[in-house]
Design a protein around this motif. Structure first.
Motif, short mmCIF file in Angstrom:
data_model
loop_
_atom_site.label_atom_id
_atom_site.label_comp_id
_atom_site.label_asym_id
_atom_site.label_seq_id
_atom_site.Cartn_x
_atom_site.Cartn_y
_atom_site.Cartn_z
N LYS A 73 0.81 -1.06 -0.03
CA LYS A 73 -0.11 0.10 0.11
C LYS A 73 0.97 1.22 0.18
O LYS A 73 2.00 1.13 0.38
N ALA A 74 0.25 2.30 -0.36
CA ALA A 74 1.12 3.67 -0.42
C ALA A 74 0.96 4.20 0.74
O ALA A 74 -0.25 4.61 0.95
N VAL A 75 2.03 4.60 1.37
CA VAL A 75 1.98 5.10 2.85
C VAL A 75 2.50 6.56 2.76
O VAL A 75 3.47 6.74 2.20
N ARG A 76 1.53 7.45 3.33
CA ARG A 76 2.30 8.94 3.20
C ARG A 76 2.29 9.28 4.76
O ARG A 76 1.39 9.29 5.38
N THR A 77 3.41 10.10 5.03
CA THR A 77 3.57 10.79 6.57
C THR A 77 3.78 12.01 6.36
O THR A 77 3.79 12.87 5.19
N VAL A 78 3.87 12.64 7.36
CA VAL A 78 3.99 14.27 7.20
C VAL A 78 5.30 14.70 6.66
O VAL A 78 5.29 15.69 6.02
N GLU A 79 6.38 13.66 6.64
CA GLU A 79 7.39 13.97 5.87
C GLU A 79 7.34 14.17 4.39
O GLU A 79 8.09 14.79 3.62
N GLY A 80 6.42 13.62 3.95
CA GLY A 80 6.14 13.56 2.34
C GLY A 80 5.21 14.71 1.97
O GLY A 80 4.78 14.80 0.90
N LEU A 81 4.74 15.65 2.80
CA LEU A 81 3.66 16.47 2.34
C LEU A 81 4.52 17.70 1.65
O LEU A 81 3.94 17.96 0.52
N ALA A 82 5.45 18.28 2.03
CA ALA A 82 6.11 19.40 1.33
C ALA A 82 6.84 18.93 -0.02
O ALA A 82 7.26 17.67 -0.11
N ASN A 83 7.00 19.76 -0.73
CA ASN A 83 7.58 19.53 -2.28
C ASN A 83 8.97 20.17 -1.94
O ASN A 83 9.11 21.36 -2.57
N GLY A 84 10.20 19.47 -1.46
CA GLY A 84 11.32 20.25 -1.20
C GLY A 84 11.21 21.30 -0.57
O GLY A 84 10.78 21.05 0.64
N ASP A 85 11.44 22.56 -0.64
CA ASP A 85 11.30 23.72 0.25
C ASP A 85 9.92 24.41 0.16
O ASP A 85 9.75 25.40 0.89
N THR A 86 9.06 23.88 -0.76
CA THR A 86 7.71 24.40 -0.84
C THR A 86 6.77 23.65 0.13
O THR A 86 6.54 22.51 -0.02
N LEU A 87 6.34 24.39 1.26
CA LEU A 87 5.43 23.65 2.02
C LEU A 87 4.13 23.37 1.50
O LEU A 87 3.41 24.13 0.51
N HIS A 88 3.39 22.21 1.83
CA HIS A 88 2.16 21.85 1.46
C HIS A 88 1.06 23.00 1.84
O HIS A 88 1.37 23.68 3.06
N PRO A 89 -0.05 23.41 1.06
CA PRO A 89 -0.86 24.53 1.62
C PRO A 89 -1.34 24.23 3.19
O PRO A 89 -1.44 25.23 4.05
N LEU A 90 -1.37 23.06 3.54
CA LEU A 90 -1.94 22.88 4.94
C LEU A 90 -0.75 23.17 5.95
O LEU A 90 -1.24 23.94 6.85
N GLN A 91 0.46 23.04 5.58
CA GLN A 91 1.60 23.33 6.40
C GLN A 91 1.73 24.93 6.53
O GLN A 91 1.88 25.34 7.54
N GLN A 92 1.76 25.37 5.37
CA GLN A 92 1.64 27.02 5.20
C GLN A 92 0.66 27.58 6.01
O GLN A 92 0.82 28.56 7.02
N ALA A 93 -0.71 27.02 5.86
CA ALA A 93 -1.84 27.49 6.70
C ALA A 93 -1.55 27.45 8.39
O ALA A 93 -2.14 28.15 9.11
N PHE A 94 -1.18 26.26 8.47
CA PHE A 94 -0.99 26.12 10.07
C PHE A 94 0.20 27.14 10.62
O PHE A 94 0.01 27.54 11.74
N MET A 95 1.02 27.40 9.73
CA MET A 95 2.00 28.44 10.13
C MET A 95 1.35 29.73 10.16
O MET A 95 1.45 30.68 11.20
#
Length: 159
Positions: A73-95
């Protein structure tokens, strides 16, 4: 049964060949065998949601799932959210909306919200709040967490 078995976990697009006891949880395996410590362990009873990860597109409590069940199965963790130095929209919104507080529950909330918003981008506000109520924040920072997820949902819908 304590004999270890060989499995391959696909986590964040990378394969991890590991040897685990069949009773070892996915949460422990992610942290200890894959070195992905962003997944936190809170209650270890599936109540708090701190260990939430995404498995085949659905948020799951990794403390309640055996690692052997995640093979294939495909597992995703918080480490896989950002795309390089670009935060995922949820990570940016939490900040941006101060949804982080102490940060212990944050990975679980991020993965829960990611899984829900990817599956239901037009989820109603009432249903979104209901979904988020399944995870616990020990700092009681729910208002900022909800603000952040609402903002990220709007941004994700606009893209």
């Amino acid at each position: 049964m304590t004999d270890k078995v060989d499995i391959t976990l696909a986590v964040n697009g990378r394969d991890y060949d590991i040897r685990v006891e069949p009773r070892r949880t996915l949460a422990d395996t992610l942290r200890d065998d894959c070195g992905l410590t962003g997944t936190h362990l809170g209650c270890e009873h599936g109540v708090c949601g701190a260990c939430t990860v995404i498995v085949d597109g659905a948020p799951v409590r990794s403390c309640l799932m055996f690692a052997v069940q995640a093979e294939g199965k495909a597992v995703r963790t918080v480490e896989g959210l950002a795309n390089g130095d670009t935060l995922h929209p949820l990570q940016q919104a939490f900040m941006d909306h101060h949804g982080l507080q102490c940060g212990f529950c944050t990975p679980g909330f991020l993965m829960l919200a990611t899984g829900v918003l990817e599956r239901e981008p037009d989820i109603s506000d009432e249903d979104l709040v209901d979904v988020l109520s399944s995870n616990l924040c020990r700092c009681t920072g729910y208002q900022n967490i909800i603000k952040a997820v609402r903002a990220a949902a709007a941004e994700m819908r606009a893209k």
